[in-house]
Design an enzyme around this catalytic site. Structure first.
Site, PDB file in Angstrom:
ATOM      1  CG  ASP A  35      -7.410  -3.913   3.803  1.00  0.00           C
ATOM      2  OD1 ASP A  35      -8.399  -3.800   4.534  1.00  0.00           O
ATOM      3  OD2 ASP A  35      -7.234  -3.220   2.774  1.00  0.00           O
ATOM      4  CE1 TYR A  66      -3.276  -2.746   0.016  1.00  0.00           C
ATOM      5  CE2 TYR A  66      -4.032  -1.987   2.146  1.00  0.00           C
ATOM      6  CZ  TYR A  66      -4.161  -2.829   1.062  1.00  0.00           C
ATOM      7  OH  TYR A  66      -5.187  -3.733   1.026  1.00  0.00           O
ATOM      8  CG  ASP A 110     -12.746  -5.803   6.074  1.00  0.00           C
ATOM      9  OD1 ASP A 110     -12.324  -5.286   7.131  1.00  0.00           O
ATOM     10  OD2 ASP A 110     -13.213  -5.138   5.126  1.00  0.00           O
ATOM     11  CE  LYS A 148       0.229 -17.533  -2.830  1.00  0.00           C
ATOM     12  NZ  LYS A 148      -0.687 -18.682  -2.716  1.00  0.00           N
ATOM     13  CG  ASP A 169      -3.333 -19.765  -0.813  1.00  0.00           C
ATOM     14  OD1 ASP A 169      -2.513 -19.619   0.118  1.00  0.00           O
ATOM     15  OD2 ASP A 169      -3.105 -20.482  -1.802  1.00  0.00           O
TER      16      ASP A 169
END
Ligand code: NAD
Length: 358
Positions: free
Chosen positions: A248, A141, A252, A192, A224
């Site tokens: 992020d 980001y 959620d 990852k 994943d």
């Protein structure tokens, strides 16, 4: 010494929910004799309307001088057509980076009284208590270079850069290991590492750090699989730590396991434990001004603030117990309403928490 708390109501339902949290804070201040003072400032759309920018210098100065900050939410359709550089959300990003709030703590707790609110089966989620620790000021980001460029063949190409330095990984690792030590002693680092070199380094550093925390059981999971496990068997997790983008998304998903975003607090901490506390939800413009928003996420954020930045654990415990008592009484705002429960307004919910504290 008196501690200074800055309240940033923001936009939409922000002023409604922070008013209830302030009422609760005033109540615990009196009951526990806390040496705290409150101040307020503008951020987001309300600051754009008053000063033309989402984060006025005065607000940032007050935030720098405060011991802790309680934020409602920012944003709304009124400001959606503005240039990205002066949108309300920039005020939030400016606070996070200006105060170096790199450690985002997002608990996902399912109150047994609300088990029916989750879309998952009650046996999968009841008693759920996870803490997601997300790195907040680095990763893709913020990485440079970034942008949209035109290639020689005339085609446009968007690009971002995923970077983490060793020191950034270590400081978020410390927050996560320390949190795990105070909870169930289990930490799952999400990466990852089968594809991204950045996260190979992330995993190596977490493994190195684990040697200093023999009481914490460290495990690793690809992002994943972590997404899959969060909805398959979320209670296997205690604390999860991950980078900005993965955090992020996963936080959620974890939030929704609990059924209502109106119940979830969060904290963003700097290296010294100073923090900004806010509900996980946004400014909910669809219900703003109607007096029906759920103030509990903000009230629980105030409790986190007392615990993590002011070391007032007793007052924090009292607020959390009062929230639980109010739910036991069957009081519900519209977002968590269920059969047989009494529907209350934003203000009535705040009053009920204050009454339960007394
Ligand atoms: P949102 O979280 O504001 O709303 C999503 C849905 O949840 C809406 O139906 C809303 O009514 C409901 N909801 C949210 N909080 C609630 C509460 N306390 N009580 C009852 N219902 C609640 O997300 P959105 O609609 O995607 O975004 C609206 C605005 O908020 C946008 O401008 C967005 O940029 C901004 N936003 C701000 C923050 C922040 O300030 N931290 C976070 C997310 C979104």
């Amino acid at each position: 010494m008196t501690k200074h708390i800055l309240i940033l109501p923001g936009d939409g339902i922000g002023p409604e929910i922070t008013a209830e949290a302030l009422k609760v804070l005033e109540c615990v201040k009196a009951r526990f004799g806390l040496a705290v003072e409150f101040d307020q400032a503008l951020v987001g759309g309300s600051a754009i309307d008053a000063h033309g920018v989402p984060l006025p210098d005065e607000t940032l100065d007050k935030a720098r001088g405060a011991d802790a900050i309680l934020l409602g939410a920012v944003g709304g359709p009124k400001w959606d057509s503005l240039d990205m550089a002066i949108r309300p959300e920039k005020g939030l990003l400016g606070l996070r980076s200006g105060l170096q709030l790199f450690g985002n703590l997002r608990p996902a707790i399912l109150y047994p009284q609300l088990a029916a609110a989750s879309t998952l089966k009650p046996e999968v989620v009841s008693g759920l208590d996870i803490l997601i620790v997300r790195e907040l000021t680095g990763g893709i980001y913020f990485g440079q270079p970034r942008g949209v460029r035109t290639l020689e063949n005339g085609e446009r190409q968007g690009y971002n850069t995923y970077v983490y330095s060793e020191s950034e990984i270590r400081r978020i690792g410390k927050v996560a290991f320390e949190a795990a030590r105070k909870r169930g002693g289990k930490l799952c680092s999400v990466d990852k590492a089968n594809v991204l070199e950045v996260t190979v380094l992330w995993r190596e550093i977490m493994q190195e750090m684990a040697k200093d925390y023999p009481d914490v059981e460290l495990s690793h999971m690809y992002v994943d699989n972590a997404a899959m496990q969060l909805v398959r068997a979320p209670k296997q997790f205690d604390v999860m730590v991950t980078g900005n983008m993965f955090g992020d998304i996963l936080s959620d998903a974890a939030a929704m396991l609990t059924g209502s975003i109106g119940m979830l607090p969060s904290a963003s901490l700097d290296e010294n434990g100073k923090g900004m506390y806010e509900p996980c939800h946004g400014s909910a413009p669809d219900i703003a001004g109607q007096g029906i928003a759920n103030p509990l996420a903000t009230i629980l954020s105030a409790a986190m603030m007392l615990r993590y930045s002011l070391a007032e654990n007793e007052a924090a415990d009292a607020i959390e117990a009062a929230v639980s008592r109010v739910l036991d009484q069957g009081l519900r705002t519209a977002d968590i309403q269920s059969e047989g429960c009494q529907r209350v307004s934003t203000r009535e919910m705040g009053d009920a928490v204050v009454a339960a504290l007394a």
